[in-house]
Scaffold this motif. Structure first.
Motif, PDB file in Angstrom:
ATOM      1  N   ALA A  66       0.831  -1.217   0.000  1.00 32.82           N
ATOM      2  CA  ALA A  66       0.000   0.000   0.000  1.00 32.82           C
ATOM      3  C   ALA A  66       0.861   1.262   0.000  1.00 32.82           C
ATOM      4  O   ALA A  66       0.540   2.235  -0.683  1.00 32.82           O
ATOM      5  N   ASP A  67       1.969   1.232   0.769  1.00 34.57           N
ATOM      6  CA  ASP A  67       2.864   2.400   0.798  1.00 34.57           C
ATOM      7  C   ASP A  67       3.536   2.588  -0.562  1.00 34.57           C
ATOM      8  O   ASP A  67       3.653   3.710  -1.072  1.00 34.57           O
ATOM      9  N   ASN A  68       4.015   1.482  -1.118  1.00 37.80           N
ATOM     10  CA  ASN A  68       4.645   1.560  -2.442  1.00 37.80           C
ATOM     11  C   ASN A  68       3.666   2.108  -3.481  1.00 37.80           C
ATOM     12  O   ASN A  68       4.022   2.947  -4.311  1.00 37.80           O
ATOM     13  N   LEU A  69       2.433   1.617  -3.405  1.00 42.25           N
ATOM     14  CA  LEU A  69       1.421   2.044  -4.375  1.00 42.25           C
ATOM     15  C   LEU A  69       1.126   3.538  -4.231  1.00 42.25           C
ATOM     16  O   LEU A  69       0.984   4.247  -5.232  1.00 42.25           O
ATOM     17  N   ALA A  70       1.078   4.006  -2.982  1.00 42.29           N
ATOM     18  CA  ALA A  70       0.820   5.435  -2.756  1.00 42.29           C
ATOM     19  C   ALA A  70       1.934   6.284  -3.378  1.00 42.29           C
ATOM     20  O   ALA A  70       1.666   7.305  -4.024  1.00 42.29           O
ATOM     21  N   THR A  71       3.167   5.850  -3.201  1.00 36.11           N
ATOM     22  CA  THR A  71       4.304   6.578  -3.785  1.00 36.11           C
ATOM     23  C   THR A  71       4.212   6.590  -5.314  1.00 36.11           C
ATOM     24  O   THR A  71       4.397   7.628  -5.958  1.00 36.11           O
ATOM     25  N   ILE A  72       3.901   5.427  -5.863  1.00 36.92           N
ATOM     26  CA  ILE A  72       3.812   5.323  -7.325  1.00 36.92           C
ATOM     27  C   ILE A  72       2.690   6.215  -7.850  1.00 36.92           C
ATOM     28  O   ILE A  72       2.851   6.937  -8.836  1.00 36.92           O
ATOM     29  N   ARG A  73       1.557   6.195  -7.141  1.00 34.82           N
ATOM     30  CA  ARG A  73       0.427   7.035  -7.598  1.00 34.82           C
ATOM     31  C   ARG A  73       0.792   8.515  -7.548  1.00 34.82           C
ATOM     32  O   ARG A  73       0.428   9.275  -8.449  1.00 34.82           O
ATOM     33  N   ASP A  74       1.525   8.912  -6.511  1.00 33.83           N
ATOM     34  CA  ASP A  74       2.011  10.305  -6.425  1.00 33.83           C
ATOM     35  C   ASP A  74       2.885  10.639  -7.621  1.00 33.83           C
ATOM     36  O   ASP A  74       2.733  11.689  -8.247  1.00 33.83           O
ATOM     37  N   ASN A  75       3.807   9.743  -7.910  1.00 33.60           N
ATOM     38  CA  ASN A  75       4.722   9.988  -9.027  1.00 33.60           C
ATOM     39  C   ASN A  75       3.977  10.035 -10.361  1.00 33.60           C
ATOM     40  O   ASN A  75       4.337  10.800 -11.255  1.00 33.60           O
ATOM     41  N   ILE A  76       2.951   9.205 -10.479  1.00 30.66           N
ATOM     42  CA  ILE A  76       2.146   9.217 -11.711  1.00 30.66           C
ATOM     43  C   ILE A  76       1.464  10.579 -11.865  1.00 30.66           C
ATOM     44  O   ILE A  76       1.480  11.180 -12.939  1.00 30.66           O
ATOM     45  N   ILE A  77       0.894  11.056 -10.762  1.00 27.55           N
ATOM     46  CA  ILE A  77       0.197  12.349 -10.816  1.00 27.55           C
ATOM     47  C   ILE A  77       1.167  13.461 -11.221  1.00 27.55           C
ATOM     48  O   ILE A  77       0.858  14.291 -12.083  1.00 27.55           O
ATOM     49  N   GLN A  78       2.362  13.423 -10.626  1.00 28.41           N
ATOM     50  CA  GLN A  78       3.337  14.475 -10.960  1.00 28.41           C
ATOM     51  C   GLN A  78       3.802  14.389 -12.410  1.00 28.41           C
ATOM     52  O   GLN A  78       3.905  15.410 -13.096  1.00 28.41           O
ATOM     53  N   ALA A  79       4.055  13.168 -12.876  1.00 27.31           N
ATOM     54  CA  ALA A  79       4.487  13.008 -14.275  1.00 27.31           C
ATOM     55  C   ALA A  79       3.374  13.460 -15.222  1.00 27.31           C
ATOM     56  O   ALA A  79       3.629  14.090 -16.249  1.00 27.31           O
ATOM     57  N   CYS A  80       2.136  13.154 -14.848  1.00 24.82           N
ATOM     58  CA  CYS A  80       0.995  13.558 -15.687  1.00 24.82           C
ATOM     59  C   CYS A  80       0.866  15.076 -15.724  1.00 24.82           C
ATOM     60  O   CYS A  80       0.561  15.652 -16.771  1.00 24.82           O
ATOM     61  N   GLN A  81       1.114  15.712 -14.572  1.00 20.00           N
ATOM     62  CA  GLN A  81       1.046  17.180 -14.557  1.00 20.00           C
ATOM     63  C   GLN A  81       2.092  17.774 -15.489  1.00 20.00           C
ATOM     64  O   GLN A  81       1.796  18.668 -16.271  1.00 20.00           O
ATOM     65  N   ARG A  82       3.308  17.222 -15.442  1.00 21.11           N
ATOM     66  CA  ARG A  82       4.373  17.743 -16.303  1.00 21.11           C
ATOM     67  C   ARG A  82       4.027  17.571 -17.781  1.00 21.11           C
ATOM     68  O   ARG A  82       4.415  18.365 -18.622  1.00 21.11           O
ATOM     69  N   ALA A  83       3.292  16.492 -18.077  1.00 22.71           N
ATOM     70  CA  ALA A  83       3.016  16.171 -19.477  1.00 22.71           C
ATOM     71  C   ALA A  83       1.606  16.573 -19.900  1.00 22.71           C
ATOM     72  O   ALA A  83       1.191  16.280 -21.023  1.00 22.71           O
ATOM     73  N   ASN A  84       0.880  17.215 -18.976  1.00 21.59           N
ATOM     74  CA  ASN A  84      -0.478  17.623 -19.287  1.00 21.59           C
ATOM     75  C   ASN A  84      -1.368  16.431 -19.669  1.00 21.59           C
ATOM     76  O   ASN A  84      -2.063  16.448 -20.686  1.00 21.59           O
ATOM     77  N   ARG A  85      -1.277  15.391 -18.844  1.00 22.39           N
ATOM     78  CA  ARG A  85      -2.066  14.181 -19.109  1.00 22.39           C
ATOM     79  C   ARG A  85      -2.963  13.880 -17.918  1.00 22.39           C
ATOM     80  O   ARG A  85      -2.773  14.402 -16.823  1.00 22.39           O
ATOM     81  N   ASN A  86      -3.916  12.956 -18.152  1.00 21.01           N
ATOM     82  CA  ASN A  86      -4.855  12.547 -17.113  1.00 21.01           C
ATOM     83  C   ASN A  86      -4.383  11.240 -16.452  1.00 21.01           C
ATOM     84  O   ASN A  86      -4.237  10.227 -17.132  1.00 21.01           O
ATOM     85  N   PRO A  87      -4.153  11.254 -15.139  1.00 24.98           N
ATOM     86  CA  PRO A  87      -3.676  10.039 -14.456  1.00 24.98           C
ATOM     87  C   PRO A  87      -4.610   8.833 -14.651  1.00 24.98           C
ATOM     88  O   PRO A  87      -4.162   7.693 -14.570  1.00 24.98           O
ATOM     89  N   GLU A  88      -5.859   9.099 -14.945  1.00 25.98           N
ATOM     90  CA  GLU A  88      -6.796   7.980 -15.157  1.00 25.98           C
ATOM     91  C   GLU A  88      -6.478   7.205 -16.428  1.00 25.98           C
ATOM     92  O   GLU A  88      -6.980   6.097 -16.634  1.00 25.98           O
ATOM     93  N   ASP A  89      -5.660   7.782 -17.278  1.00 30.22           N
ATOM     94  CA  ASP A  89      -5.294   7.095 -18.523  1.00 30.22           C
ATOM     95  C   ASP A  89      -4.122   6.131 -18.346  1.00 30.22           C
ATOM     96  O   ASP A  89      -3.667   5.528 -19.319  1.00 30.22           O
TER      97      ASP A  89
END
Ligand SMILES: *Cc1c(COP(=O)(O)O)cnc(C)c1O
Length: 226
Positions: free
Chosen positions: A5-28
């Protein structure tokens, strides 16, 4: 061992940040938990944590997990597949990420009892050790798959070369996306090619910035030392 669960939370955070940089939707972005290094118990824990897409790269490992967990997960076969073993897994797996040659396509088409969503695996960097179709051959290869009614090419897959050089990794992913875009221009019915399976534990943020829709994460999610 760290909590999934901790690993997943970190990964989800990183996904959100990468998506922000790339102007993408994390749901994709779909996270595929690669359970090839871990036990059935650990894979069960992954499912309970909410990772419903699991990836295995070997026939034996897949069958073992599948027998224990089958309907609880969506199964991605991510490793190289010998044609003679296709019949053992084809009607159990949901998606194949490693379609890389005609003989394999032929066998999948023959043995499948339904349409199988497949990623064509591409050797973008041209390294000899890597599996996957040479970059230049992908377009023709996919064109020829139109005769195989049980195969749908839903995307392209690659593995970045083993290097610390971020630019080399980034270029690999960028080239795969460009190839994907070129293939989509054909509007082939058998090959919508909407997805990009790229990015693993050490490079998934870069992959997302470059367009990944499916990231395959093992060691940084479920661990690698069991
Ligand atoms: C093992 C494997 C992964 C996951 O690797 P990690 O670096 O542990 O995240 C992803 N894709 C493929 C094809 C693999 O074989």
């Amino acid at each position: 061992m760290e909590e999934i669960a901790d690993n997943l939370a970190t990964i989800r955070d990183n996904i959100i940040q990468a998506c922000q940089r790339a102007n993408r939707n994390p749901e994709d972005i779909t996270i595929i938990g690669v359970t090839k290094y871990v036990t059935i118990e650990r894979a069960t824990e992954a499912i309970e944590t909410g990772i419903l897409d699991l990836g295995e790269n070997r026939l034996e490992g897949f069958l073992q997990k599948y027998e224990a967990l089958s309907k609880k997960a969506t199964w991605h076969f991510i490793g190289s597949l010998q044609s003679r073993k296709v019949k053992d897994i084809i009607n159990k797996i949901d998606t194949i990420h490693s379609l890389d040659r005609k003989s394999l396509a032929k066998e999948i088409n023959k043995r499948a009892n339904r349409v199988i969503p497949c990623f064509v695996q591409v050797n973008v960097s041209g390294e000899e050790s890597k599996h996957g179709l040479p970059f230049e051959e992908v377009h023709n290869f996919i064109d020829q798959l139109k005769n195989y009614s049980n195969i749908k090419v839903i995307g392209l897959m690659t593995m970045a070369p083993l290097t610390e050089d971020e630019q080399v990794i980034r270029n690999t992913f960028r080239n795969l996306k460009e190839l994907r875009d070129q293939i989509q221009v054909n509007k082939w019915e058998h090959a919508p090619c909407n997805y990009l399976s790229m990015g693993m534990s050490n490079d998934y943020s870069i992959a997302i910035e470059e367009g990944a829709t499916h990231i395959r994460i093992g060691s940084k999610l479920v661990g690698s030392n069991q």
